[in-house]
Design an enzyme around this catalytic site. Structure first.
Site, PDB file in Angstrom:
ATOM      1  N   ASP A   1       5.044  30.781  -3.916  1.00  0.00           N
ATOM      2  CA  ASP A   1       3.644  30.489  -2.966  1.00  0.00           C
ATOM      3  C   ASP A   1       4.230  30.658  -1.681  1.00  0.00           C
ATOM      4  OD1 ASP A   1       1.221  29.310  -2.087  1.00  0.00           O
ATOM      5  OD2 ASP A   1       2.232  27.457  -1.499  1.00  0.00           O
TER       6      ASP A   1
ATOM      7  N   ASP B   1       2.075  30.058   1.704  1.00  0.00           N
ATOM      8  CA  ASP B   1       1.759  28.949   2.794  1.00  0.00           C
ATOM      9  C   ASP B   1       2.435  27.585   2.740  1.00  0.00           C
ATOM     10  OD1 ASP B   1      -0.141  30.796   4.266  1.00  0.00           O
ATOM     11  OD2 ASP B   1      -1.713  30.426   2.713  1.00  0.00           O
TER      12      ASP B   1
HETATM   13  C1  BG6 Z   1      -3.641  28.775   0.438  1.00  0.00           C
HETATM   14  C2  BG6 Z   1      -3.472  27.537   1.338  1.00  0.00           C
HETATM   15  O1  BG6 Z   1      -2.601  29.487   0.417  1.00  0.00           O
HETATM   16  O2  BG6 Z   1      -4.599  29.596   0.933  1.00  0.00           O
HETATM   17  C3  BG6 Z   1      -4.842  27.038   1.602  1.00  0.00           C
HETATM   18  O3  BG6 Z   1      -2.643  26.446   1.052  1.00  0.00           O
HETATM   19  C4  BG6 Z   1      -5.861  28.069   2.074  1.00  0.00           C
HETATM   20  O4  BG6 Z   1      -4.701  26.056   2.558  1.00  0.00           O
HETATM   21  C5  BG6 Z   1      -5.991  29.287   0.947  1.00  0.00           C
HETATM   22  O5  BG6 Z   1      -7.157  27.615   2.233  1.00  0.00           O
HETATM   23  C6  BG6 Z   1      -6.890  30.383   1.440  1.00  0.00           C
HETATM   24  O6  BG6 Z   1      -6.549  30.934   2.613  1.00  0.00           O
HETATM   25  P1  BG6 Z   1      -7.273  32.101   3.253  1.00  0.00           P
HETATM   26  O7  BG6 Z   1      -6.348  33.031   4.039  1.00  0.00           O
HETATM   27  O8  BG6 Z   1      -7.805  33.154   2.051  1.00  0.00           O
HETATM   28  O9  BG6 Z   1      -8.466  31.422   3.859  1.00  0.00           O
HETATM   29 MG    MG Z   2       1.333  26.450  -0.301  1.00  0.00          MG
END
Ligand code: BG6
Ligand code: MG
Length: 209
Positions: free
Chosen positions: A8, A10
């Site tokens: 993963d 984030d």
């Molecule tokens: C995930 C995060 O990796 O991505 C979430 O953990 C986030 O918090 C999701 O909402 C979507 O991200 P994005 O950048 O497409 O808005």
């Molecule tokens: Mg994550």
């Protein structure tokens, strides 16, 4: 023996989980929704519109689809401001060492993030080239905790799911890995990531044995 690892992004490789939190908090409070770390824990790993729905479910107001789209877009604009200054210095401790250790061990390396900003973040961190395959979140029909994204990564890496392990900081992400039939390494609090096979506090504690 494992043949691939799927990370993963984030909250595992870099602290963008913090930026998602800040951006959702500002939106939630503007909509009259109380927002704290505990609420945020449920949003980790959940895609953009799914997260928005969870927040707005606690709002006293009701929203049209167009209003929801505008809110999601505003959140993303705020998030993009927060990540605009990211550099390789924003890699979490141990992240590059973990990737390099996996590479040295001959593992295929994938990335399974539901974030549509993942490619931008990888480029800012300077680590795009360290992955054999990065799932494009825009091609995923069902987000975490559905196993689709981890299964897609394994498929594209050419490795059966049972020979893969996943690395995740989110409850939904660990559930996605387990539903895909993979071994799950949780990054964070073992009480929160109870479904993981093993939990480490951060990637600095990552070891292949
Ligand atoms: C995930 C995060 O990796 O991505 C979430 O953990 C986030 O918090 C999701 O909402 C979507 O991200 P994005 O950048 O497409 O808005
Ligand atoms: Mg994550």
């Amino acid at each position: 023996d494992f043949k691939a690892v799927i990370f993963d992004l984030d909250g595992v490789i870099t602290d963008t989980a913090r930026y998602h939190y800040l951006a959702w908090k500002r939106l939630a409070e503007a909509e009259g929704v109380h927002f704290d770390e505990a609420f945020n824990e449920h949003l980790k790993g959940i895609d953009r519109m799914g997260s928005l729905e969870l927040i707005l479910a606690s709002s006293p107001r009701s929203y049209t689809d167009a209003q929801k789209l505008a809110l999601a877009t505003a959140k993303n604009e705020h998030y993009k401001e927060l990540i605009a200054t990211m550099t390789p210095a924003d890699l979490l401790p141990g992240a590059v060492d973990a990737l390099d250790a996996c590479r040295a061990a001959g593992l295929k390396i994938g990335l399974a993030s539901v974030s549509r900003n993942a490619f931008t973040v990888l480029d800012s961190l300077g680590i795009t080239g360290k992955f054999d395959y990065v799932v494009d979140a825009g091609t995923i029909a069902r987000g975490k905790p559905d196993p689709e994204i981890f299964l897609k990564a394994a498929h594209e890496l050419g490795v059966p799911p049972a020979d893969c392990f996943g690395v995740e900081d989110a409850v939904a992400g660990v559930a996605s890995i387990k539903a895909a039939g993979m071994y799950a390494i949780g990054v964070g609090d073992p009480r929160v990531l109870a479904q993981a096979d093993v939990v480490i506090p951060d990637l600095a504690a990552f070891a292949l044995d």
